[in-house]
Design an enzyme around this catalytic site. Structure first.
Site, PDB file in Angstrom:
ATOM      1  N   ASP A 228       0.837  -1.207   0.000  1.00 12.57           N
ATOM      2  CA  ASP A 228       0.000   0.000   0.000  1.00 12.57           C
ATOM      3  C   ASP A 228       0.869   1.253   0.000  1.00 12.57           C
ATOM      4  O   ASP A 228       1.892   1.300   0.691  1.00 12.57           O
ATOM      5  CB  ASP A 228      -0.867   0.080   1.265  1.00 12.57           C
ATOM      6  CG  ASP A 228      -1.740  -1.136   1.504  1.00 12.57           C
ATOM      7  OD1 ASP A 228      -1.311  -2.261   1.213  1.00 12.57           O
ATOM      8  OD2 ASP A 228      -2.856  -0.945   2.023  1.00 12.57           O
TER       9      ASP A 228
ATOM     10  N   ASP B 174      -0.853  -2.596  -4.301  1.00 13.11           N
ATOM     11  CA  ASP B 174      -2.063  -2.633  -3.459  1.00 13.11           C
ATOM     12  C   ASP B 174      -2.667  -1.233  -3.499  1.00 13.11           C
ATOM     13  O   ASP B 174      -2.354  -0.478  -4.418  1.00 13.11           O
ATOM     14  CB  ASP B 174      -1.723  -3.114  -2.032  1.00 13.11           C
ATOM     15  CG  ASP B 174      -2.916  -3.762  -1.341  1.00 13.11           C
ATOM     16  OD1 ASP B 174      -4.012  -3.172  -1.373  1.00 13.11           O
ATOM     17  OD2 ASP B 174      -2.771  -4.862  -0.767  1.00 13.11           O
ATOM     18  N   ASP B 175      -3.504  -0.874  -2.527  1.00 18.27           N
ATOM     19  CA  ASP B 175      -4.110   0.452  -2.590  1.00 18.27           C
ATOM     20  C   ASP B 175      -3.048   1.535  -2.746  1.00 18.27           C
ATOM     21  O   ASP B 175      -2.027   1.520  -2.066  1.00 18.27           O
ATOM     22  CB  ASP B 175      -4.910   0.729  -1.301  1.00 18.27           C
ATOM     23  CG  ASP B 175      -6.125  -0.177  -1.169  1.00 18.27           C
ATOM     24  OD1 ASP B 175      -6.873  -0.316  -2.149  1.00 18.27           O
ATOM     25  OD2 ASP B 175      -6.315  -0.753  -0.080  1.00 18.27           O
TER      26      ASP B 175
ATOM     27  N   HIS C 195      -4.117  -0.889  -6.567  1.00 14.83           N
ATOM     28  CA  HIS C 195      -5.555  -1.131  -6.414  1.00 14.83           C
ATOM     29  C   HIS C 195      -6.373   0.153  -6.391  1.00 14.83           C
ATOM     30  O   HIS C 195      -7.548   0.122  -6.059  1.00 14.83           O
ATOM     31  CB  HIS C 195      -5.820  -1.956  -5.145  1.00 14.83           C
ATOM     32  CG  HIS C 195      -5.248  -3.344  -5.210  1.00 14.83           C
ATOM     33  ND1 HIS C 195      -5.348  -4.243  -4.176  1.00 14.83           N
ATOM     34  CD2 HIS C 195      -4.569  -3.984  -6.187  1.00 14.83           C
ATOM     35  CE1 HIS C 195      -4.749  -5.388  -4.515  1.00 14.83           C
ATOM     36  NE2 HIS C 195      -4.259  -5.246  -5.722  1.00 14.83           N
TER      37      HIS C 195
ATOM     38  N   ARG D  88     -12.535   2.957  -5.407  1.00 18.80           N
ATOM     39  CA  ARG D  88     -13.169   1.868  -4.648  1.00 18.80           C
ATOM     40  C   ARG D  88     -13.535   2.329  -3.234  1.00 18.80           C
ATOM     41  O   ARG D  88     -12.717   2.914  -2.540  1.00 18.80           O
ATOM     42  CB  ARG D  88     -12.217   0.669  -4.589  1.00 18.80           C
ATOM     43  CG  ARG D  88     -12.825  -0.564  -3.962  1.00 18.80           C
ATOM     44  CD  ARG D  88     -12.024  -1.822  -4.258  1.00 18.80           C
ATOM     45  NE  ARG D  88     -10.648  -1.758  -3.772  1.00 18.80           N
ATOM     46  CZ  ARG D  88      -9.945  -2.814  -3.345  1.00 18.80           C
ATOM     47  NH1 ARG D  88     -10.500  -4.014  -3.342  1.00 18.80           N
ATOM     48  NH2 ARG D  88      -8.694  -2.682  -2.940  1.00 18.80           N
TER      49      ARG D  88
ATOM     50  N   LYS E  73     -15.023   0.608   0.216  1.00 14.42           N
ATOM     51  CA  LYS E  73     -15.291  -0.706   0.803  1.00 14.42           C
ATOM     52  C   LYS E  73     -15.841  -0.547   2.212  1.00 14.42           C
ATOM     53  O   LYS E  73     -15.125  -0.118   3.116  1.00 14.42           O
ATOM     54  CB  LYS E  73     -13.988  -1.509   0.918  1.00 14.42           C
ATOM     55  CG  LYS E  73     -13.209  -1.664  -0.348  1.00 14.42           C
ATOM     56  CD  LYS E  73     -11.909  -2.451  -0.105  1.00 14.42           C
ATOM     57  CE  LYS E  73     -10.702  -1.574   0.031  1.00 14.42           C
ATOM     58  NZ  LYS E  73      -9.438  -2.332   0.187  1.00 14.42           N
TER      59      LYS E  73
END
Ligand SMILES: *[C@@H]1O[C@H](CO)[C@@H](O)[C@H](O)[C@H]1NC(C)=O
Ligand SMILES: *[C@@H]1O[C@H](CO)[C@@H](O)[C@H](O)[C@H]1NC(C)=O
Ligand SMILES: *[C@@H]1O[C@H](CO)[C@@H](O)[C@H](O)[C@H]1NC(C)=O
Ligand SMILES: *[C@@H]1O[C@H](CO)[C@@H](O)[C@H](O)[C@H]1NC(C)=O
Ligand SMILES: *[C@@H]1O[C@H](CO)[C@@H](O)[C@H](O)[C@H]1NC(C)=O
Ligand SMILES: *[C@@H]1O[C@H](CO)[C@@H](O)[C@H](O)[C@H]1NC(C)=O
Length: 380
Positions: A195, A216-217, A238, A271, A273
């Site tokens: 991340d 990743d993010d 991500h 995104r 979540k």
């Protein structure tokens, strides 16, 4: 007296570690050494421990080609107010399988800068095994930017973090400008869960001009108020994420803005979540001026059924997503044909008061499992 003595030895030690005889630690405003208007330079394999030991007595700390020993933190978490920390040359870390962090900086009124050409090199490829945080080697987190108040971090260049790069927690009025996190080598060498920025329980944070190449993010805001990410580039990871929200002690996300940023060659663009069956809130989130390209899975994914993975089961409304604005998102043809353009899965009363304008995300398929989609948008 003993304090003064140990401080002077630190300066002498630091001077000894400097290669060029002309470069000496500059001591400014010398009359009262016990007072802090003092610049200290630290280098080599003893530099981290020396810097840590004398962090309260230096108004400027220059870390010049510091080699941090394995299994230790370059720990600047007890800085006096208004300290400046400057990284010069290459900072390296020894190898050990442990949780880290490799670097920690905390304090009030702190200025952290990378000098021209400075390079923070945790050399994460030594830990990469494709498993990230789910197994294999224990990998140290890189940088805890925790409890930084009214502080700035400018021009840090970081290459190849073992796992998560920057954790922002307990901060208020922190501005990060022009930081590069370049974990691109991890695309082929087993980087995972790298991340860029993980943000929690912080207020009034601005991250501007960041470049993040990772797996990743790019940014994940798990909680916090008034967080802005602008003028950033995210590649390989991500995307720009809220969450996952839920299951922590702080599950409130309020007023987060992602603006004028680019997400390319990534799994997701945008995104949000919310963890299924948890409580909290996600409100006043804005995505504005986001350009997407080469997105493999989800152009925009907003889900209230996150459960350790995306789109798991029946969505719930315990973490409502309200006052969400998505505007000026350009992603025509950005999503792979096997991916999905826009996916919204909300609980029965989970999503309200959304604004959605000038959003053009195409290339992928229509997701058939959308639920309770606010009327301003659709999953087609
Ligand atoms: C990283 O570590 C490996 C293994 O020790 C070494 O071969 C390589 O040169 C290092 N790379 C960098 C950029 O420091
Ligand atoms: C950040 O980078 C941009 C683009 O290179 C530059 O215009 C700006 O002055 C930089 N900001 C700081 C605070 O260094
Ligand atoms: C949000 O944070 C920015 C940056 O610290 C600050 O300038 C602004 O005043 C904050 N907004 C509110 C409403 O507090
Ligand atoms: C959520 O809670 C409901 C009701 O208690 C339960 O049936 C369901 O299995 C839970 N879902 C998850 C993913 O835990
Ligand atoms: C709806 O969203 C707008 C824009 O974010 C905000 O100004 C307004 O207060 C919200 N209304 C309600 C009822 O939450
Ligand atoms: C969105 O894009 C439109 C058309 O390009 C532009 O007029 C408007 O100012 C943009 N809005 C924001 C908030 O950037």
């Amino acid at each position: 007296m003993s304090k003064l003595f140990s401080f002077l030895s630190v300066v002498a030690l630091a001077a000894g570690a400097i290669a060029s005889p002309v470069a000496e630690p500059s001591i400014t405003d010398a009359p009262n050494l016990a007072k802090r208007a003092t610049s200290c330079t630290f280098s080599g394999s003893s530099g981290a421990a020396s810097a840590s030991a004398s962090q309260k007595s230096c108004s400027t700390i220059i870390l010049s080609d510091v080699a941090v020993p394995s299994g230790t933190t370059l720990d600047l978490s007890s800085l006096s107010d208004d300290t400046t920390v400057i990284f010069e040359g290459e900072t390296t870390w020894g190898y050990e399988e442990w949780v880290g962090p490799l670097l920690q900086i905390s304090g009030t009124g702190i200025t952290v800068k990378g000098a021209s050409g400075a390079y923070l090199n945790p050399n994460g490829s030594r830990w990469w095994d494709g498993q990230g945080g789910s197994g294999g080697k224990t990998k140290p987190k890189f940088f805890y930017a925790h409890d930084l108040i009214s502080s700035t971090i400018t021009d840090l260049y970081i290459e190849n973090t073992p796992i998560q790069a920057v954790s922002i927690n307990g901060c208020n009025e922190l501005t990060i400008t022009n930081m590069t996190i370049n974990d691109e080598a991890g695309d082929t060498e087993g980087g995972h869960n790298t991340d860029g920025f993980d943000i929690g329980s912080s207020t009034n944070v601005v991250i501007t001009g960041a470049q993040v190449y990772n797996q990743d993010d790019c940014v994940a805001v798990n909680s916090g108020t008034n967080i802005t990410f602008s003028g950033g580039v995210c590649s390989g990871g991500h995307g720009l994420s809220i969450g996952s929200v839920g299951g922590r002690s702080d599950n409130t996300v309020d007023t987060v803005t992602f603006e004028n940023s680019e997400v390319k060659s990534s799994v997701n663009g945008i995104r949000i979540k919310a963890t299924v069956n948890d409580t909290g809130e996600i409100k006043d989130v804005t995505y504005s001026g986001i350009t997407l390209s080469s997105i493999s899975k989800y152009g925009i994914l907003i889900e209230q059924n996150y459960n350790g993975g995306d789109l798991k089961g029946t969505p719930t409304s315990g973490i409502p997503i309200t006052d969400l604005t998505i505007e000026n998102v350009s992603g025509a043809g950005a999503v792979a044909s096997t991916g999905y353009d826009v996916v919204v899965v909300c609980g029965s009363s989970g999503c309200s008061n959304w604004t959605w304008s000038n959003v053009d995300v195409t290339g992928g398929q229509t997701y058939s499992g959308c639920m309770n989609v606010p009327s301003v948008t659709s999953c087609s």
